[in-house]
Design an enzyme around this catalytic site. Structure first.
Site, PDB file in Angstrom:
ATOM      1  N   ARG A 131      43.907  23.604  41.800  1.00  0.00           N
ATOM      2  CA  ARG A 131      44.084  24.088  40.415  1.00  0.00           C
ATOM      3  C   ARG A 131      42.816  24.734  39.855  1.00  0.00           C
ATOM      4  O   ARG A 131      42.580  24.758  38.649  1.00  0.00           O
ATOM      5  CB  ARG A 131      44.535  22.954  39.482  1.00  0.00           C
ATOM      6  CG  ARG A 131      45.908  22.439  39.793  1.00  0.00           C
ATOM      7  CD  ARG A 131      46.514  21.749  38.582  1.00  0.00           C
ATOM      8  NE  ARG A 131      47.820  21.214  38.924  1.00  0.00           N
ATOM      9  CZ  ARG A 131      48.016  19.971  39.350  1.00  0.00           C
ATOM     10  NH1 ARG A 131      46.995  19.144  39.461  1.00  0.00           N
ATOM     11  NH2 ARG A 131      49.223  19.566  39.646  1.00  0.00           N
ATOM     12  N   LYS A 153      39.289  39.290  36.790  1.00  0.00           N
ATOM     13  CA  LYS A 153      40.641  39.679  37.222  1.00  0.00           C
ATOM     14  C   LYS A 153      40.749  39.427  38.718  1.00  0.00           C
ATOM     15  O   LYS A 153      39.921  39.930  39.496  1.00  0.00           O
ATOM     16  CB  LYS A 153      40.905  41.164  36.940  1.00  0.00           C
ATOM     17  CG  LYS A 153      41.310  41.444  35.510  1.00  0.00           C
ATOM     18  CD  LYS A 153      41.773  42.894  35.364  1.00  0.00           C
ATOM     19  CE  LYS A 153      42.191  43.198  33.946  1.00  0.00           C
ATOM     20  NZ  LYS A 153      42.540  44.619  33.766  1.00  0.00           N
ATOM     21  N   GLU A 195      33.546  55.058  38.755  1.00  0.00           N
ATOM     22  CA  GLU A 195      33.644  53.979  37.751  1.00  0.00           C
ATOM     23  C   GLU A 195      32.371  53.935  36.896  1.00  0.00           C
ATOM     24  O   GLU A 195      32.421  53.553  35.738  1.00  0.00           O
ATOM     25  CB  GLU A 195      33.884  52.623  38.430  1.00  0.00           C
ATOM     26  CG  GLU A 195      35.184  52.542  39.240  1.00  0.00           C
ATOM     27  CD  GLU A 195      36.435  52.216  38.422  1.00  0.00           C
ATOM     28  OE1 GLU A 195      36.335  52.034  37.197  1.00  0.00           O
ATOM     29  OE2 GLU A 195      37.524  52.156  39.032  1.00  0.00           O
ATOM     30  N   LYS A 237      30.534  46.596  30.706  1.00  0.00           N
ATOM     31  CA  LYS A 237      31.704  45.791  31.084  1.00  0.00           C
ATOM     32  C   LYS A 237      31.600  44.390  30.478  1.00  0.00           C
ATOM     33  O   LYS A 237      32.589  43.839  29.990  1.00  0.00           O
ATOM     34  CB  LYS A 237      31.847  45.725  32.605  1.00  0.00           C
ATOM     35  CG  LYS A 237      33.025  44.855  32.991  1.00  0.00           C
ATOM     36  CD  LYS A 237      33.859  45.354  34.100  1.00  0.00           C
ATOM     37  CE  LYS A 237      35.157  44.539  34.183  1.00  0.00           C
ATOM     38  NZ  LYS A 237      35.942  44.814  35.352  1.00  0.00           N
ATOM     39  N   GLU A 247      42.602  41.012  27.988  1.00  0.00           N
ATOM     40  CA  GLU A 247      43.204  42.327  27.724  1.00  0.00           C
ATOM     41  C   GLU A 247      44.366  42.231  26.754  1.00  0.00           C
ATOM     42  O   GLU A 247      45.461  42.723  27.006  1.00  0.00           O
ATOM     43  CB  GLU A 247      43.654  42.955  29.055  1.00  0.00           C
ATOM     44  CG  GLU A 247      43.719  44.482  29.004  1.00  0.00           C
ATOM     45  CD  GLU A 247      43.879  45.114  30.386  1.00  0.00           C
ATOM     46  OE1 GLU A 247      43.145  44.736  31.312  1.00  0.00           O
ATOM     47  OE2 GLU A 247      44.744  45.979  30.512  1.00  0.00           O
ATOM     48  N   ARG A 252      39.761  45.700  26.160  1.00  0.00           N
ATOM     49  CA  ARG A 252      39.565  45.726  27.621  1.00  0.00           C
ATOM     50  C   ARG A 252      40.378  46.844  28.263  1.00  0.00           C
ATOM     51  O   ARG A 252      40.000  47.376  29.311  1.00  0.00           O
ATOM     52  CB  ARG A 252      39.937  44.371  28.239  1.00  0.00           C
ATOM     53  CG  ARG A 252      39.592  44.327  29.730  1.00  0.00           C
ATOM     54  CD  ARG A 252      39.562  42.930  30.297  1.00  0.00           C
ATOM     55  NE  ARG A 252      39.197  42.996  31.703  1.00  0.00           N
ATOM     56  CZ  ARG A 252      38.822  41.976  32.449  1.00  0.00           C
ATOM     57  NH1 ARG A 252      38.761  40.771  31.918  1.00  0.00           N
ATOM     58  NH2 ARG A 252      38.510  42.125  33.720  1.00  0.00           N
ATOM     59  N   ASN A 256      40.592  50.982  31.538  1.00  0.00           N
ATOM     60  CA  ASN A 256      41.615  51.645  32.364  1.00  0.00           C
ATOM     61  C   ASN A 256      41.592  53.170  32.184  1.00  0.00           C
ATOM     62  O   ASN A 256      42.514  53.857  32.623  1.00  0.00           O
ATOM     63  CB  ASN A 256      43.012  51.107  32.027  1.00  0.00           C
ATOM     64  CG  ASN A 256      43.138  49.634  32.389  1.00  0.00           C
ATOM     65  OD1 ASN A 256      42.496  49.173  33.333  1.00  0.00           O
ATOM     66  ND2 ASN A 256      43.931  48.899  31.635  1.00  0.00           N
ATOM     67  N   HIS A 259      43.023  55.523  34.739  1.00  0.00           N
ATOM     68  CA  HIS A 259      43.795  54.723  35.698  1.00  0.00           C
ATOM     69  C   HIS A 259      45.296  55.042  35.682  1.00  0.00           C
ATOM     70  O   HIS A 259      45.964  54.858  36.695  1.00  0.00           O
ATOM     71  CB  HIS A 259      43.582  53.229  35.459  1.00  0.00           C
ATOM     72  CG  HIS A 259      42.254  52.731  35.982  1.00  0.00           C
ATOM     73  ND1 HIS A 259      41.037  53.230  35.548  1.00  0.00           N
ATOM     74  CD2 HIS A 259      41.948  51.799  36.912  1.00  0.00           C
ATOM     75  CE1 HIS A 259      40.051  52.609  36.179  1.00  0.00           C
ATOM     76  NE2 HIS A 259      40.572  51.738  37.013  1.00  0.00           N
ATOM     77  N   HIS A 263      46.738  56.148  38.917  1.00  0.00           N
ATOM     78  CA  HIS A 263      47.738  55.301  39.589  1.00  0.00           C
ATOM     79  C   HIS A 263      48.867  56.173  40.156  1.00  0.00           C
ATOM     80  O   HIS A 263      49.339  55.954  41.282  1.00  0.00           O
ATOM     81  CB  HIS A 263      48.298  54.287  38.596  1.00  0.00           C
ATOM     82  CG  HIS A 263      49.429  53.473  39.131  1.00  0.00           C
ATOM     83  ND1 HIS A 263      49.232  52.299  39.829  1.00  0.00           N
ATOM     84  CD2 HIS A 263      50.763  53.681  39.108  1.00  0.00           C
ATOM     85  CE1 HIS A 263      50.397  51.819  40.205  1.00  0.00           C
ATOM     86  NE2 HIS A 263      51.353  52.631  39.778  1.00  0.00           N
ATOM     87  N   HIS A 277      40.784  54.498  45.576  1.00  0.00           N
ATOM     88  CA  HIS A 277      41.026  54.154  44.173  1.00  0.00           C
ATOM     89  C   HIS A 277      40.032  54.872  43.238  1.00  0.00           C
ATOM     90  O   HIS A 277      40.428  55.477  42.240  1.00  0.00           O
ATOM     91  CB  HIS A 277      40.940  52.630  43.997  1.00  0.00           C
ATOM     92  CG  HIS A 277      41.028  52.197  42.567  1.00  0.00           C
ATOM     93  ND1 HIS A 277      42.204  52.287  41.833  1.00  0.00           N
ATOM     94  CD2 HIS A 277      40.080  51.714  41.700  1.00  0.00           C
ATOM     95  CE1 HIS A 277      41.982  51.857  40.598  1.00  0.00           C
ATOM     96  NE2 HIS A 277      40.706  51.512  40.494  1.00  0.00           N
TER      97      HIS A 277
END
Ligand code: GLY
Length: 379
Positions: A131, A153, A195, A237, A247, A252, A256, A259, A263, A277
């Site tokens: 956990r 993330k 980035e 960041k 987010e 946050r 993106n 993105h 994507h 990416h």
């Protein structure tokens, strides 16, 4: 050396940027996170768990182990194949079984030595094992150093899409050695640089100006320029993550930028080596800038300045040059399958100028398709 705090109350941690902290003196920096593996009187000597891919294992195992052994510690490695295939249920299961077999406890730390794929996989395995056990990010690509290793993330991919199964699980520390980038292929370096440019474009005009002048030196891995670019990116960041860890407020989401368009390009190229990416994010930022200019949010000059900065870094700025056999409607269809869809609309990160990103919720997808048709034929 720079130490950048990520302020998250009880989940706070430091990002340390120090040349040599992995290649030359790993144990000195990382010891607080593996002290408990030291043999106590009568206790069994446990090995410190490391996870890498075959490349990072080959490149970094020796300096890390030598440094551990000098202090009477030992390492044990779980090694995955490079590539997105590692972010799978099957590899996750093996990794969790391995951690349980080692007797990892909730107060132990697992070391993730690699790019975003290794970091995402290890972070998620640590989120669910017992956990939640501790982990330390040791990012070895520029992209992982400036983005994915910071912020908690974690995820794996499934048949339904990328990163759809995961958790927010913050690392206990991030240890960044810019010297590990010396062996990073130039294409991966450029993908990470996209980035870096993102932080300038989304919220720091002065940093964007600096990158226009000094980006070549960052890409050439000039030590001072590279360290400045990494530290400035991480400070940005850390500020954003501290404000909106999960987010939920829209802050946050600024990370993106590029993105959503990116994507669609990644989906069209099959999430493959055809388009990395970071490369997709680079092209996505050009498209976000030009679409913002088309809406009248930003000047066409600033949109073209964005495209120039990306092109000059050797990143793909023009979708017309990608040889895609699709139209704008098909790219928009890919966007509709993006997890960011909210109640039938897709929020877009757009720009009110360089350094001024904002979240637009009124974007008409038909208009985006028409814009993409123009871009696919332009230049
Ligand atoms: N890479 C985007 C984020 O961490 O939120």
């Amino acid at each position: 050396m720079a130490v950048i705090p990520v302020a998250l109350g009880g989940r706070s941690y430091d990002v340390t940027i120090e040349p040599g902290c992995v290649l030359k003196g790993f144990a000195a920096k990382a010891r607080p996170y593996f002290e408990q593996y030291h043999p106590q009187d009568g206790a069994k000597h446990r090995k410190v768990p490391f996870v890498g891919d075959t490349n990072t294992y080959r490149l970094f195992r020796e300096p890390i182990e030598q440094s551990l052994e000098a202090e009477n510690f030992a390492a044990e490695w779980f090694v995955v194949e490079p590539g997105e295939g590692a972010k799978s249920w099957a590899v996750l299961e093996k990794l969790c079984d391995w951690l349980l077999g080692l007797g990892v406890t909730r107060s132990d730390h697992v070391f993730a030595v690699g790019g975003g794929i290794v970091g995402d996989l290890v972070g998620f395995a640590c989120a669910i094992t017992k956990r939640g056990c501790g982990f330390v990010q040791v990012p070895t690509t520029l992209l992982a150093q400036v983005d994915s290793s910071v912020g908690g993330k974690t995820a794996i991919n499934t048949r339904a899409g990328k990163n759809l199964i995961g958790a927010f699980h913050q690392p206990s520390a991030v240890l960044i050695d810019p010297l590990v980038l010396d062996t990073l292929p130039p294409r991966e370096m450029r993908a990470g640089y996209a980035e870096v440019l993102k932080y300038g474009l989304l919220g720091d005009t002065a940093f964007f100006d600096w990158l226009e002048a000094n980006g070549g030196k960052v890409l050439a891995r000039e030590p001072d320029d590279l360290a400045h670019a990494i530290a400035t990116s991480i400070r940005a960041k850390a500020r954003i993550v501290a404000e909106d860890e999960r987010e939920t407020s829209g802050v946050r989401a600024l990370l993106n930028l590029g993105h959503t368009f990116g994507h669609a390009l990644e989906a069209e190229t099959g999430f493959s080596d055809k388009l990395l990416h970071g490369e997709a994010v680079a092209t996505g930022m050009v498209l976000a800038a030009r679409y913002s200019a088309r809406r009248g949010d930003m000047s066409h000059d600033d949109a073209e300045r964005t495209a120039k900065a990306i092109g000059e870094a050797g990143l793909p700025a023009e979708i017309a040059a990608m040889g895609l056999a699709c139209d704008g409607a098909r790219l928009v269809d890919h966007m509709r399958h993006d997890k960011k869809m909210e109640g039938g609309t897709l929020p877009f990160l757009l720009l009110n100028g360089i350094g001024k990103a904002y979240l637009a919720r009124d974007v008409d997808l038909e208009d985006v398709a028409a814009f993409l048709d123009e871009q696919l034929q332009a230049h």
